[in-house]
Write a protein that holds these residues in place. Sequence first.
Motif, short mmCIF file in Angstrom:
data_model
loop_
_atom_site.label_atom_id
_atom_site.label_comp_id
_atom_site.label_asym_id
_atom_site.label_seq_id
_atom_site.Cartn_x
_atom_site.Cartn_y
_atom_site.Cartn_z
N ALA A 2 -0.83 -4.03 -5.36
CA ALA A 2 -0.29 -2.70 -5.69
C ALA A 2 -0.45 -2.38 -7.16
O ALA A 2 -0.45 -3.26 -8.01
N CYS B 261 0.84 -1.20 0.00
CA CYS B 261 0.00 0.00 0.00
C CYS B 261 0.87 1.25 0.00
O CYS B 261 0.63 2.20 -0.74
N GLU C 76 2.76 2.03 -3.34
CA GLU C 76 2.00 2.57 -4.47
C GLU C 76 1.59 4.03 -4.26
O GLU C 76 1.22 4.72 -5.21
#
Length: 131
Positions: free
Chosen positions: A113, A31, A34
């Motif tokens: 991602a 997370c 990205e």
Amino acid sequence: MQDMAGHTHQLSQYKGRWVILNYWAPWCPPCLEEMPDLVTFHDAHARHDAVVLGVAVQYKTERSVRDYVDDMLISYPIILGDTQKSALLQPEVLPTTYIYAPDGSLYKVKRGALSRGWLETLLKEAASASK
């Protein structure tokens, strides 16, 4: 859905634009990897054809999310998902991104991602397919 700045967001208010609804958690390495791409994508598209909305879930405190958002210079709205469970989907995998087409329909669900390049390609392919 209400973001951390107190603004309310409804999918219908973005009609005519792509909506990238990204679920993430502060403890989730993919997370966090990205996020810079989501920021640059949002900054490039927010005034024209797409908006990114982040939904923070599974966090310890609101302060921890706010500190992370400030540290990462996140420019798109962040919604505290754990306080609005009834209004939001609950993904099985993080990160998960729901991509809504300009007509408001769910266009794609991306688990895992993503990158700015992937998003840019997706929008270009969708534009080509609609011609």
